[in-house]
Design a protein around this motif. Structure first.
Motif, PDB file in Angstrom:
ATOM      1  N   SER A  50       0.815  -1.219   0.000  1.00  0.00           N
ATOM      2  CA  SER A  50       0.000   0.000   0.000  1.00  0.00           C
ATOM      3  C   SER A  50       0.847   1.267   0.000  1.00  0.00           C
ATOM      4  O   SER A  50       0.317   2.367  -0.182  1.00  0.00           O
ATOM      5  CB  SER A  50      -0.928   0.011   1.219  1.00  0.00           C
ATOM      6  OG  SER A  50      -0.198   0.226   2.412  1.00  0.00           O
ATOM      7  N   SER A 200       2.486   4.938 -13.034  1.00  0.00           N
ATOM      8  CA  SER A 200       2.472   3.497 -12.786  1.00  0.00           C
ATOM      9  C   SER A 200       3.541   3.111 -11.771  1.00  0.00           C
ATOM     10  O   SER A 200       4.722   3.417 -11.955  1.00  0.00           O
ATOM     11  CB  SER A 200       2.711   2.741 -14.095  1.00  0.00           C
ATOM     12  OG  SER A 200       3.135   1.423 -13.855  1.00  0.00           O
ATOM     13  N   SER A 236       3.001  -5.050 -20.071  1.00  0.00           N
ATOM     14  CA  SER A 236       2.153  -5.076 -18.879  1.00  0.00           C
ATOM     15  C   SER A 236       0.789  -4.450 -19.157  1.00  0.00           C
ATOM     16  O   SER A 236       0.637  -3.626 -20.064  1.00  0.00           O
ATOM     17  CB  SER A 236       2.833  -4.316 -17.745  1.00  0.00           C
ATOM     18  OG  SER A 236       2.860  -2.925 -18.030  1.00  0.00           O
ATOM     19  N   PRO A 237      -0.227  -4.816 -18.357  1.00  0.00           N
ATOM     20  CA  PRO A 237      -1.531  -4.158 -18.479  1.00  0.00           C
ATOM     21  C   PRO A 237      -1.446  -2.651 -18.269  1.00  0.00           C
ATOM     22  O   PRO A 237      -2.198  -1.891 -18.888  1.00  0.00           O
ATOM     23  CB  PRO A 237      -2.359  -4.829 -17.373  1.00  0.00           C
ATOM     24  CG  PRO A 237      -1.716  -6.163 -17.166  1.00  0.00           C
ATOM     25  CD  PRO A 237      -0.251  -5.922 -17.389  1.00  0.00           C
ATOM     26  N   ALA A 238      -0.539  -2.220 -17.398  1.00  0.00           N
ATOM     27  CA  ALA A 238      -0.398  -0.786 -17.154  1.00  0.00           C
ATOM     28  C   ALA A 238       0.052  -0.047 -18.408  1.00  0.00           C
ATOM     29  O   ALA A 238      -0.403   1.062 -18.689  1.00  0.00           O
ATOM     30  CB  ALA A 238       0.588  -0.541 -16.015  1.00  0.00           C
ATOM     31  N   GLU A 241      -2.933   0.330 -20.601  1.00  0.00           N
ATOM     32  CA  GLU A 241      -3.800   1.382 -20.062  1.00  0.00           C
ATOM     33  C   GLU A 241      -3.208   2.763 -20.312  1.00  0.00           C
ATOM     34  O   GLU A 241      -3.925   3.699 -20.678  1.00  0.00           O
ATOM     35  CB  GLU A 241      -4.023   1.166 -18.569  1.00  0.00           C
ATOM     36  CG  GLU A 241      -4.636   2.339 -17.822  1.00  0.00           C
ATOM     37  CD  GLU A 241      -6.013   2.758 -18.313  1.00  0.00           C
ATOM     38  OE1 GLU A 241      -6.469   3.842 -17.933  1.00  0.00           O
ATOM     39  OE2 GLU A 241      -6.639   1.987 -19.097  1.00  0.00           O
ATOM     40  N   VAL A 253      -6.001   5.026 -15.433  1.00  0.00           N
ATOM     41  CA  VAL A 253      -6.502   4.414 -14.208  1.00  0.00           C
ATOM     42  C   VAL A 253      -5.646   3.186 -13.950  1.00  0.00           C
ATOM     43  O   VAL A 253      -5.788   2.153 -14.604  1.00  0.00           O
ATOM     44  CB  VAL A 253      -7.991   4.012 -14.331  1.00  0.00           C
ATOM     45  CG1 VAL A 253      -8.461   3.354 -13.030  1.00  0.00           C
ATOM     46  CG2 VAL A 253      -8.853   5.214 -14.649  1.00  0.00           C
ATOM     47  N   TRP A 254      -4.709   3.319 -13.002  1.00  0.00           N
ATOM     48  CA  TRP A 254      -3.771   2.217 -12.723  1.00  0.00           C
ATOM     49  C   TRP A 254      -4.432   1.207 -11.787  1.00  0.00           C
ATOM     50  O   TRP A 254      -5.098   1.571 -10.840  1.00  0.00           O
ATOM     51  CB  TRP A 254      -2.495   2.734 -12.079  1.00  0.00           C
ATOM     52  CG  TRP A 254      -1.849   3.869 -12.799  1.00  0.00           C
ATOM     53  CD1 TRP A 254      -1.596   5.113 -12.304  1.00  0.00           C
ATOM     54  CD2 TRP A 254      -1.380   3.878 -14.154  1.00  0.00           C
ATOM     55  NE1 TRP A 254      -0.993   5.890 -13.248  1.00  0.00           N
ATOM     56  CE2 TRP A 254      -0.846   5.166 -14.400  1.00  0.00           C
ATOM     57  CE3 TRP A 254      -1.363   2.935 -15.181  1.00  0.00           C
ATOM     58  CZ2 TRP A 254      -0.313   5.526 -15.619  1.00  0.00           C
ATOM     59  CZ3 TRP A 254      -0.810   3.295 -16.402  1.00  0.00           C
ATOM     60  CH2 TRP A 254      -0.295   4.568 -16.605  1.00  0.00           C
ATOM     61  N   GLN A 255      -4.227  -0.044 -12.055  1.00  0.00           N
ATOM     62  CA  GLN A 255      -4.747  -1.117 -11.212  1.00  0.00           C
ATOM     63  C   GLN A 255      -3.659  -1.633 -10.298  1.00  0.00           C
ATOM     64  O   GLN A 255      -2.508  -1.774 -10.708  1.00  0.00           O
ATOM     65  CB  GLN A 255      -5.274  -2.267 -12.077  1.00  0.00           C
ATOM     66  CG  GLN A 255      -6.394  -1.851 -13.038  1.00  0.00           C
ATOM     67  CD  GLN A 255      -7.625  -1.354 -12.310  1.00  0.00           C
ATOM     68  OE1 GLN A 255      -8.030  -1.926 -11.299  1.00  0.00           O
ATOM     69  NE2 GLN A 255      -8.219  -0.292 -12.828  1.00  0.00           N
ATOM     70  N   GLY A 256      -4.014  -1.950  -9.028  1.00  0.00           N
ATOM     71  CA  GLY A 256      -3.048  -2.521  -8.103  1.00  0.00           C
ATOM     72  C   GLY A 256      -2.162  -1.482  -7.478  1.00  0.00           C
ATOM     73  O   GLY A 256      -2.308  -0.295  -7.727  1.00  0.00           O
TER      74      GLY A 256
END
Length: 256
Positions: A50, A200, A236-238, A241, A253-256
């Motif tokens: 986090s 990211s 990567s997915p980022a 995105e 919109v970053w995930q994770g």
């Protein structure tokens, strides 16, 4: 606010771990308890998913006066295993670190700041490596890092004569990212952290790793070292995105 140790205060902000050296009566001089507490906080930073950015600052109007010379004759240099002074100067911290400097950043205190990735400083702060005046050596990064951060002769004057460097001059040489009015270095560091957090997390971490792993290498070797680090980022997915957000003219919109 979470006090993990009498000499250190850590305060988590959204995605940011604020680490405050808290021995104001001695300008936050580093003894073994403080060194251990900083090391534990840095481990927390690097292992807590986090948290994305760390900020190190000092209590009582000063950053840090270096190791506690009063206990040096009996305790020695407060190193933490192979991670260096306070677990930082020789460590490989994965996440970005910002030093927010008020007042004095001297000796090992300056070396802590040099081990960070970004520095904000109040315009009345100063940096110094006065080890030679105590028959010591700036062995926790001062003699190694400083000549690459400011002009060579400026670094040598600081190292050989113990001359201080005012924060305004440090900013002029590019050592300080942002110069602030007194009392505002932490606010500037938090603003820098927010700018880092906008991107990211994986890309930020890999970029820092590339800088660490390729420093001093020739170009050919550096590209060879960089390749396995950077390749996964591009698939990567980022990355997808980020490209879509650019095309669609919207914030990613970053995930994770």
């Amino acid at each position: 606010m979470d006090s993990q140790d009498p000499v250190l205060v850590t305060e988590p902000r959204p995605g940011v771990l604020l680490i405050t050296l808290h021995r104001p009566a001695v300008r936050n001089a580093i003894n073994r308890p403080l060194a251990q507490a900083v090391d534990e906080a840095l481990t927390r930073l690097d292992t807590d998913p986090s948290l994305t950015v760390g900020i190190i600052t000092g209590a009582g109007g000063h950053f840090c006066s270096g190791m506690d010379l009063k206990v040096f004759p009996t305790e020695g240099v407060p190193l933490v295993a192979d991670r260096g002074l306070a677990g930082l100067t020789r460590a490989r911290i994965r996440k970005p670190l910002i030093a927010a400097v008020e007042g004095a950043a001297v000796a090992g205190g300056f070396e802590l700041a040099l081990a960070c990735d970004l520095i904000t400083a109040a315009d009345n702060a100063f940096f110094a490596l006065p080890e030679v005046a105590r028959a010591l050596v700036a062995a926790e990064g001062g003699a190694i890092r400083l000549p690459g951060r400011v002009p060579y002769h400026v670094a040598m004057e600081m190292l050989l004569t113990a001359a201080p460097l005012p924060a305004a001059d440090a900013a002029r040489y590019g050592l300080v990212n942002e110069l602030t009015s007194p009392g505002q270095a932490l606010s500037a560091a938090l603003a820098l952290a927010e700018r880092v957090q906008a991107h990211s997390t994986d890309a930020v971490h890999v970029t820092k790793r590339i800088v660490q792993d390729t420093r001093g290498l020739d170009d050919h070797t550096a590209y060879t070292v960089q390749a396995p680090l950077s390749a996964p980022v591009f698939t990567s997915p980022a990355a997808t995105e980020g490209s879509r957000a650019f095309t669609e003219k919207r914030p990613p919109v970053w995930q994770g």
